[in-house]
Design a protein around this motif. Structure first.
Motif, short mmCIF file in Angstrom:
data_model
loop_
_atom_site.label_atom_id
_atom_site.label_comp_id
_atom_site.label_asym_id
_atom_site.label_seq_id
_atom_site.Cartn_x
_atom_site.Cartn_y
_atom_site.Cartn_z
N ALA A 1 -0.69 7.20 -3.84
CA ALA A 1 -0.54 6.01 -3.01
C ALA A 1 -0.51 4.71 -3.82
O ALA A 1 -0.21 3.65 -3.29
CB ALA A 1 -1.66 5.94 -1.97
N TRP A 2 -0.85 4.80 -5.11
CA TRP A 2 -0.92 3.60 -5.94
C TRP A 2 0.06 3.66 -7.10
O TRP A 2 -0.11 2.99 -8.11
CB TRP A 2 -2.35 3.41 -6.45
CG TRP A 2 -3.30 3.08 -5.35
CD1 TRP A 2 -3.98 3.95 -4.56
CD2 TRP A 2 -3.62 1.76 -4.87
NE1 TRP A 2 -4.72 3.26 -3.62
CE2 TRP A 2 -4.52 1.92 -3.79
CE3 TRP A 2 -3.24 0.46 -5.24
CZ2 TRP A 2 -5.04 0.84 -3.08
CZ3 TRP A 2 -3.76 -0.61 -4.54
CH2 TRP A 2 -4.65 -0.42 -3.47
N ARG B 1 -2.17 -6.17 -1.86
CA ARG B 1 -1.88 -4.87 -1.25
C ARG B 1 -2.26 -5.00 0.22
O ARG B 1 -3.44 -5.18 0.55
CB ARG B 1 -2.72 -3.79 -1.91
CG ARG B 1 -2.85 -2.50 -1.12
CD ARG B 1 -1.68 -1.56 -1.32
NE ARG B 1 -2.08 -0.17 -1.06
CZ ARG B 1 -1.48 0.88 -1.58
NH1 ARG B 1 -0.44 0.74 -2.38
NH2 ARG B 1 -1.90 2.10 -1.30
N GLU C 1 -2.33 -3.00 3.40
CA GLU C 1 -2.17 -1.65 3.92
C GLU C 1 -2.52 -1.66 5.41
O GLU C 1 -3.57 -2.15 5.81
CB GLU C 1 -3.09 -0.69 3.15
CG GLU C 1 -2.92 0.75 3.57
CD GLU C 1 -3.16 1.74 2.43
OE1 GLU C 1 -3.47 1.30 1.31
OE2 GLU C 1 -3.04 2.95 2.67
N ASP D 1 2.56 -5.82 -2.16
CA ASP D 1 2.71 -4.43 -1.74
C ASP D 1 2.35 -4.34 -0.26
O ASP D 1 1.25 -4.71 0.15
CB ASP D 1 1.75 -3.57 -2.61
CG ASP D 1 1.63 -2.12 -2.15
OD1 ASP D 1 1.88 -1.83 -0.96
OD2 ASP D 1 1.23 -1.28 -2.98
N ASN D 2 3.28 -3.89 0.55
CA ASN D 2 3.00 -3.57 1.95
C ASN D 2 3.07 -2.06 2.12
O ASN D 2 4.11 -1.46 1.82
CB ASN D 2 4.02 -4.25 2.87
CG ASN D 2 3.80 -5.75 2.99
OD1 ASN D 2 2.87 -6.19 3.67
ND2 ASN D 2 4.63 -6.53 2.31
N THR D 3 2.00 -1.49 2.57
CA THR D 3 1.95 -0.04 2.74
C THR D 3 1.55 0.25 4.19
O THR D 3 0.50 -0.19 4.64
CB THR D 3 0.94 0.58 1.75
OG1 THR D 3 1.44 0.38 0.43
CG2 THR D 3 0.75 2.06 2.01
N GLN E 1 5.84 0.81 1.07
CA GLN E 1 5.67 2.24 1.34
C GLN E 1 5.44 2.37 2.84
O GLN E 1 4.47 1.84 3.36
CB GLN E 1 4.46 2.79 0.58
CG GLN E 1 4.50 2.51 -0.92
CD GLN E 1 3.33 3.16 -1.64
OE1 GLN E 1 3.47 4.19 -2.27
NE2 GLN E 1 2.16 2.56 -1.54
N LYS F 1 5.24 5.04 6.04
CA LYS F 1 5.21 6.46 6.42
C LYS F 1 5.04 6.58 7.92
O LYS F 1 4.24 5.87 8.53
CB LYS F 1 4.04 7.15 5.70
CG LYS F 1 3.92 8.63 6.03
CD LYS F 1 2.87 9.28 5.15
CE LYS F 1 2.63 10.73 5.58
NZ LYS F 1 1.60 11.37 4.75
#
Lengths: 444, 251
Positions: A48-49, A270, A272, A299-301, A330, A332
């Motif tokens: 994930a990183w 980040r 998330e 970072d957008n997860t 990322q 999902k």
């Protein structure tokens, strides 16, 4: 020859540290510390990183943020999302600030204040939130959310009673005031809407320049049946700031969670967002926009878990990368076996303004049901030269034309913010970002 | 003084010579039609005058109001008074038509040392111009050119001209994609803007546009040069005989 297992590195946590307090709360915290120790500090070896390297953050010698200086409302940043006549909660270095906040205007049926205060007076009623499966899963799979849980002590508690529809947005301001050296804070937010409740939250994170402030935030969102939360957040940390945030949203039957995150500041961010669609007919729209320039990493997860039938989700993220700015997306979508009738969409689009900019995109669909409509898409491109020339041919100078096109690019993400005042404020912040284009905000 | 003066212009696109010694003088108030077969260099000429990237002038001079255009950015040329009516206006989602128009107008005013137009005055002018062109208000609220029909796009171009008041209107294949009614409306809009100080460079493959926008001069462009010039009767002749003679003559 067998490899000697190397203990996972766990910066920010002494080996001897035990969780504070006893009872169920102590157990929750201890599970957090254990979860962090078991998983270790994230490295690019963690799947994930892979695209976001925290090693420089892990090497920081961090202290607890300094005691909050005496501030008054006049010290609040001028570029607020909402005017001062809107009810507001202000947190400085992760701690609730009563003098800066204005709770008098809170409407009936809304209880808001500091987590610290609730933990002293009536912690028990937070137990279902902190022990719910989604929070436990986060402790098991997100090392830094686990660390946050281990040190859970202050932050936001916002509870809206069933059936209460809050007129207008509520304002939540997080400020980081740097210390003499790097600091680390673990703010925790708990947001709970009862059945049929409705509200809009405008949340901002910003910081004063200085030594790096590392924010390791976790926000729990629990929406009862038919509730509707619009959760708009601006991440605009100081140039040296690091923001690692996880939002854990559990969405009940027919409830709707609208998340929007605009990320403009910070050296490394980040964001998330994990959404569990937990009741039939639940929906989540997880959208965002970001802009990064020299030395910034955003970072957008997103993880949307379709656990029930007939739930709907969408993700729309748009990013502008300038200079050596770097973006990561990322996204999902997990559709479990029982989640028939799922509708899940995802789109990420990036605009790269310079050859030095970079974006890494990892879309992921995991589908175990058969009656589903899912899609994902990703594009990355340069500025449209035809459009640029068209604007210039009308007398608009190149800088202005580029700014118009950048704003236009982000527009369809920003329009998903329903509240007009908040949307306009975000657009204004994008313009501020553009005005600073020529400045190096951060030296790598 | 000539408004536009082109002397021995040579130009290339991606190292391919397109214009090969083109000369043309346009005086204030005149309407010039540039006609010619496909590939003759008609669009290159309009792109070169307006400064589109990718078009390289290798020889000759282009002066507008006595000023050499070669060193000027596209926006500087526009502010000096050149307007290109695009053959295919670009759709720009996210940029509102009205916002765009006000930004463009103010850029021009600022360049002339004038103050920004106030919102009320702008709207009054815009309303008058849209009414004259039969443009529905709803179109003004839409993003620039997005979802406009072919006819609406051309009318929107003419509306921009009416608001920006250029001295040279370059119409690049204005009739392409338009039916007769749409063409008539757009052409009437252009005619309404004609004045003794305002000139038109009308670039077209077909004669039919010139039934609506009557030229003072017609030039035949073939293989990068003007091979024949005449009055409006030349356009009729071309319509009857085609370009075959000129293509062979140029080759």
């Amino acid at each position: 020859m067998t490899a000697t297992p190397v203990a996972a590195a766990t910066p920010f946590l002494d080996p001897e540290t035990r969780a504070e307090g006893g009872g169920w709360l102590g157990a929750v915290r201890q599970a957090g510390l254990d979860g962090y120790r078991r998983q270790g500090f994230p490295t690019p070896r963690h799947e994930a990183w892979k695209y976001t390297n925290l090693s420089a953050v892990g090497r920081l010698a961090v202290e607890t943020p300094p005691a909050v200086p005496a501030l008054t409302a006049a010290d609040l940043p001028g570029d607020r999302l909402l005017p001062l006549d809107v009810p507001r909660l202000v947190f400085v270095n992760g701690r609730f600030s009563a003098p800066l906040s204005d709770l008098d205007r809170l409407p009936a049926g809304v209880r808001a204040g500091s987590l610290r205060a609730v933990l002293l007076t009536d912690p028990g009623h937070l137990r279902p939130v902190l022990e719910r499966p989604q929070a436990q899963e986060a402790v098991a799979t997100l090392p830094l959310a686990a660390l946050n849980t281990g040190f859970l002590s202050d932050g936001l508690v916002l509870e809206i009673d069933a059936g209460v529809s809050v007129e207008g947005p509520l304002h939540i301001i997080h400020l980081s005031v740097p210390g003499e050296s790097a600091t680390l804070a673990h703010p925790r937010g708990l947001i709970r809407l009862g059945a049929g409740a409705r509200a809009t939250l405008a949340v901002s994170y910003s910081g004063l320049p200085g030594a790096p402030s590392v924010i390791n935030a976790v926000t729990d969102v629990v929406l009862g049946e038919d509730a509707h939360l619009s959760h708009v957040r601006l991440l605009a940390e100081a140039p040296e700031g690091v923001h690692i945030g996880a939002v854990l949203a559990t969405v009940g039957a027919r409830a709707r969670y609208d998340a929007f995150t605009l990320t403009l500041g910070g050296r490394l961010v980040r964001n998330e967002i994990r959404v569990l669609l937990d009741g039939e007919g639940a929906q989540a729209h997880v959208n965002g926009a970001y802009a990064a320039r020299k030395g910034q990493h955003i970072d957008n997860t997103v993880f949307v878990d379709h656990a029930v039938p007939n739930a709907k989700s969408s993700q729309l993220f748009k990013g502008v990368l300038d200079e050596t700015g770097r973006g990561v997306f990322q996204g999902k979508i997990l559709v479990r076996r029982d989640a028939q009738g799922t509708d899940g969409q995802q789109l990420h689009q990036a605009l790269l303004l310079t050859p030095g900019a970079e974006v890494d995109i990892k879309p992921e669909l995991q589908i175990y049901a058969d009656d589903v409509a899912c899609s994902h898409g990703a594009t990355a491109g340069e500025m449209d030269a035809e459009a640029l020339f068209y604007l210039q041919s009308r007398g608009i100078d190149e800088e202005t034309a580029r700014a118009l096109l950048v704003e236009a690019f982000l527009e369809d993400a920003l329009t998903t913010v329903a509240d007009e005042a908040v949307r306009d404020a975000l657009t204004e912040r994008v313009r501020d970002w553009q005005r600073g284009r020529a400045q190096a905000t951060w030296n790598v | 003084m000539a408004l536009l003066e082109i002397i021995n212009l040579h130009a290339q696109v991606e190292d391919k010579p397109i214009l090969k010694g083109l000369s043309l003088t346009v005086n204030p108030g005149e309407v010039h039609a540039i006609m010619g077969p496909n590939g003759a260099g008609k669009s290159t000429l309009s792109n070169l005058i307006t400064g589109r990237p990718g078009y390289e002038q290798t020889e000759g001079t282009v002066r507008f109001k006595g000023q050499d255009l070669s060193a000027m950015a596209p926006e500087e040329r526009a502010r000096a008074g050149i307007f290109l009516c695009f053959q295919y206006p670009v759709e720009i989602p996210g940029v509102g038509f009205t916002t765009f128009l006000r930004t463009a107008l103010n850029a021009r005013r600022k360049a002339r040392g004038e103050s920004e137009i106030d919102a009320a005055a702008f709207l009054t002018r815009l309303k008058a111009a849209t009414k004259a062109l039969g443009i529905p208000d709803a179109m003004l609220k839409r993003p620039l050119n997005v979802g406009f029909s072919g006819g609406e796009k051309k009318r929107a171009e003419v509306l921009q001209m009416a608001m920006l008041e250029p001295d040279l209107m370059i119409l690049d294949e204005m009739d392409s994609g338009l039916d007769i009614d749409a063409l008539r409306i757009a052409a009437e809009g252009v005619n309404a803007l004609r004045s003794p100080t305002r000139s038109v460079l009308c670039i077209t493959h077909y004669q039919r546009l010139l039934d609506y926008i009557e030229p003072d001069f017609v030039h035949v462009l073939a293989d990068g040069r003007i091979v024949r010039s005449g009055g409006k009767e030349l356009a009729r002749e071309l319509e009857e005989k085609g370009y075959a003679d000129f293509v062979s003559q140029a080759a």
